[in-house]
Design a protein around this motif. Sequence first.
Motif, PDB file in Angstrom:
ATOM      1  N   VAL A   1       0.851  -1.183   0.000  1.00  8.56           N
ATOM      2  CA  VAL A   1       0.000   0.000   0.000  1.00  8.56           C
ATOM      3  C   VAL A   1       0.891   1.239   0.000  1.00  8.56           C
ATOM      4  O   VAL A   1       1.820   1.327   0.811  1.00  8.56           O
ATOM      5  N   ILE A   2       0.638   2.152  -0.909  1.00  9.02           N
ATOM      6  CA  ILE A   2       1.358   3.429  -0.943  1.00  9.02           C
ATOM      7  C   ILE A   2       0.338   4.551  -0.785  1.00  9.02           C
ATOM      8  O   ILE A   2      -0.634   4.634  -1.540  1.00  9.02           O
ATOM      9  N   LEU A   3       0.561   5.402   0.198  1.00  6.66           N
ATOM     10  CA  LEU A   3      -0.290   6.561   0.448  1.00  6.66           C
ATOM     11  C   LEU A   3       0.580   7.809   0.361  1.00  6.66           C
ATOM     12  O   LEU A   3       1.581   7.925   1.074  1.00  6.66           O
ATOM     13  N   LYS A   4       0.198   8.745  -0.512  1.00  7.79           N
ATOM     14  CA  LYS A   4       1.002   9.943  -0.743  1.00  7.79           C
ATOM     15  C   LYS A   4       0.160  11.204  -0.643  1.00  7.79           C
ATOM     16  O   LYS A   4      -1.000  11.229  -1.031  1.00  7.79           O
ATOM     17  N   ALA A   5       0.783  12.253  -0.118  1.00 11.24           N
ATOM     18  CA  ALA A   5       0.212  13.600  -0.169  1.00 11.24           C
ATOM     19  C   ALA A   5       0.971  14.383  -1.239  1.00 11.24           C
ATOM     20  O   ALA A   5       2.207  14.361  -1.271  1.00 11.24           O
ATOM     21  N   GLU A   6       0.248  15.051  -2.122  1.00  6.93           N
ATOM     22  CA  GLU A   6       0.855  15.745  -3.252  1.00  6.93           C
ATOM     23  C   GLU A   6       0.491  17.223  -3.244  1.00  6.93           C
ATOM     24  O   GLU A   6      -0.652  17.592  -2.950  1.00  6.93           O
ATOM     25  N   ILE A   7       1.471  18.057  -3.570  1.00  4.80           N
ATOM     26  CA  ILE A   7       1.250  19.492  -3.741  1.00  4.80           C
ATOM     27  C   ILE A   7       1.496  19.818  -5.214  1.00  4.80           C
ATOM     28  O   ILE A   7       2.554  19.478  -5.764  1.00  4.80           O
ATOM     29  N   LEU A   8       0.530  20.459  -5.830  1.00  3.41           N
ATOM     30  CA  LEU A   8       0.597  20.757  -7.253  1.00  3.41           C
ATOM     31  C   LEU A   8       0.578  22.263  -7.461  1.00  3.41           C
ATOM     32  O   LEU A   8      -0.182  22.975  -6.796  1.00  3.41           O
ATOM     33  N   GLY A   9       1.387  22.769  -8.372  1.00  8.37           N
ATOM     34  CA  GLY A   9       1.388  24.198  -8.657  1.00  8.37           C
ATOM     35  C   GLY A   9       1.853  24.492 -10.066  1.00  8.37           C
ATOM     36  O   GLY A   9       2.755  23.828 -10.575  1.00  8.37           O
ATOM     37  N   ALA A  10       1.217  25.462 -10.717  1.00 14.14           N
ATOM     38  CA  ALA A  10       1.622  25.877 -12.056  1.00 14.14           C
ATOM     39  C   ALA A  10       1.203  27.326 -12.276  1.00 14.14           C
ATOM     40  O   ALA A  10       0.219  27.799 -11.694  1.00 14.14           O
TER      41      ALA A  10
ATOM     42  N   PHE B   1      -1.181  -2.984  -4.430  1.00 20.85           N
ATOM     43  CA  PHE B   1      -0.726  -4.048  -5.322  1.00 20.85           C
ATOM     44  C   PHE B   1      -0.488  -5.321  -4.531  1.00 20.85           C
ATOM     45  O   PHE B   1      -0.093  -5.281  -3.361  1.00 20.85           O
ATOM     46  N   TYR B   2      -0.730  -6.453  -5.201  1.00 19.24           N
ATOM     47  CA  TYR B   2      -0.511  -7.764  -4.589  1.00 19.24           C
ATOM     48  C   TYR B   2       0.447  -8.570  -5.455  1.00 19.24           C
ATOM     49  O   TYR B   2       0.253  -8.677  -6.676  1.00 19.24           O
ATOM     50  N   GLY B   3       1.504  -9.123  -4.834  1.00 21.15           N
ATOM     51  CA  GLY B   3       2.461  -9.941  -5.549  1.00 21.15           C
ATOM     52  C   GLY B   3       1.947 -11.357  -5.697  1.00 21.15           C
ATOM     53  O   GLY B   3       1.964 -12.129  -4.735  1.00 21.15           O
ATOM     54  N   PHE B   4       1.475 -11.720  -6.912  1.00 20.84           N
ATOM     55  CA  PHE B   4       0.895 -13.051  -7.101  1.00 20.84           C
ATOM     56  C   PHE B   4       1.956 -14.097  -7.418  1.00 20.84           C
ATOM     57  O   PHE B   4       1.691 -15.294  -7.385  1.00 20.84           O
ATOM     58  N   SER B   5       3.180 -13.658  -7.733  1.00 12.95           N
ATOM     59  CA  SER B   5       4.314 -14.575  -7.905  1.00 12.95           C
ATOM     60  C   SER B   5       5.588 -13.752  -7.732  1.00 12.95           C
ATOM     61  O   SER B   5       5.545 -12.540  -7.540  1.00 12.95           O
ATOM     62  N   GLU B   6       6.711 -14.411  -7.811  1.00  9.93           N
ATOM     63  CA  GLU B   6       7.983 -13.703  -7.663  1.00  9.93           C
ATOM     64  C   GLU B   6       8.143 -12.689  -8.787  1.00  9.93           C
ATOM     65  O   GLU B   6       8.067 -13.033  -9.966  1.00  9.93           O
ATOM     66  N   ASN B   7       8.309 -11.427  -8.422  1.00 10.79           N
ATOM     67  CA  ASN B   7       8.561 -10.333  -9.367  1.00 10.79           C
ATOM     68  C   ASN B   7       7.383  -9.991 -10.279  1.00 10.79           C
ATOM     69  O   ASN B   7       7.567  -9.384 -11.336  1.00 10.79           O
ATOM     70  N   GLN B   8       6.155 -10.360  -9.869  1.00 14.89           N
ATOM     71  CA  GLN B   8       4.971  -9.981 -10.638  1.00 14.89           C
ATOM     72  C   GLN B   8       3.840  -9.609  -9.682  1.00 14.89           C
ATOM     73  O   GLN B   8       3.694 -10.209  -8.618  1.00 14.89           O
ATOM     74  N   ALA B   9       3.050  -8.622 -10.082  1.00 18.31           N
ATOM     75  CA  ALA B   9       1.987  -8.136  -9.202  1.00 18.31           C
ATOM     76  C   ALA B   9       0.862  -7.538 -10.025  1.00 18.31           C
ATOM     77  O   ALA B   9       1.041  -7.168 -11.196  1.00 18.31           O
ATOM     78  N   VAL B  10      -0.311  -7.442  -9.402  1.00 19.91           N
ATOM     79  CA  VAL B  10      -1.450  -6.745  -9.992  1.00 19.91           C
ATOM     80  C   VAL B  10      -2.004  -5.803  -8.942  1.00 19.91           C
ATOM     81  O   VAL B  10      -1.890  -6.059  -7.729  1.00 19.91           O
TER      82      VAL B  10
END
Length: 293
Positions: free
Chosen positions: A36-45, A67-76
């Motif tokens: 699980v990756i949770l990020k806070a982002e600041i955007l400006g232009a 994402f879940y690793g269903f085998s070595e070096n592969q994930a969905v």
Amino acid sequence: MKQLVFLATLLTSTYAYSAITITQQNLIPEAAKSEVILKAEILGAAYENESDRKLNAGGLGIGLSYFYGFSENQAVGVYTTLENQKVKGTGGGTADSESTVKGMQDIRVLYKGNFEVGPTTLFVHAGFVLPPGDMKAKQTSATDTEMTATRGQKALIATVGLIEPVGSLELGALATYQKNAEGKLVLEDQSGSSVTYDTKKGDIFLASIYAELVGDLNLNFAANYERIQDMTYNTGTFQGQEKLIFTGGMRTSLNEVTELVGAAGVGMLLNKDHLDIKSYAQVELDLGIRISY
């Protein structure tokens, strides 16, 4: 998707496992583990057009992926971003305006795979882009507008990249293409009346070269070229953009299951003349945690 995963499994079996090189661009969870990756982002232009009209955009985003690793070096898995951004317009001989862009961006459902090809790591990402709804723009006053963050188009997306370790450096390159299907654009005026148009094109191409310095604190530097094709609707057009974006990222372990990840980037517009823009600047910052369990 089942056929895609099956073919990737066959490809994996042709190589003996040893040293797959991992960078921020091809992170995936280990076999039978979740990420699980949770990020806070600041955007400006900010930019100014040839008529001296100035637009300043800024806001926040919350990015979430699983994402879940269903085998070595592969994930969905799946990821998306919740966005809340304001765009203020001033000058140029017209009234001041404010547009709000908010809501859920498009949802991406992806397969990710890393494969060993001699000392080189080949990585592949492929999947679907699913909009949470139609693209909508509602006029809330004579000068102000509210828009959804989604582009309203389903799409196919694929990334292919290579990584080559050179001492304590990991050098890489990747290319991504997003092919959009037709979508819907709903325009609503102040009275509540609306009209719906079919949208077409708007495909996205991204190419990147990067280097990651390996250590207790992994540092990642990338140069990215992005081209967004014109999106058309009825007789109108959302003009496309060409950008060059430089980013610096970092990744470091906090404990056995948690990493701190972050990035900063600055961008420049390459097709300013085509868009009648005199000046343009873009800044992006994000900071988050990556949890593997």
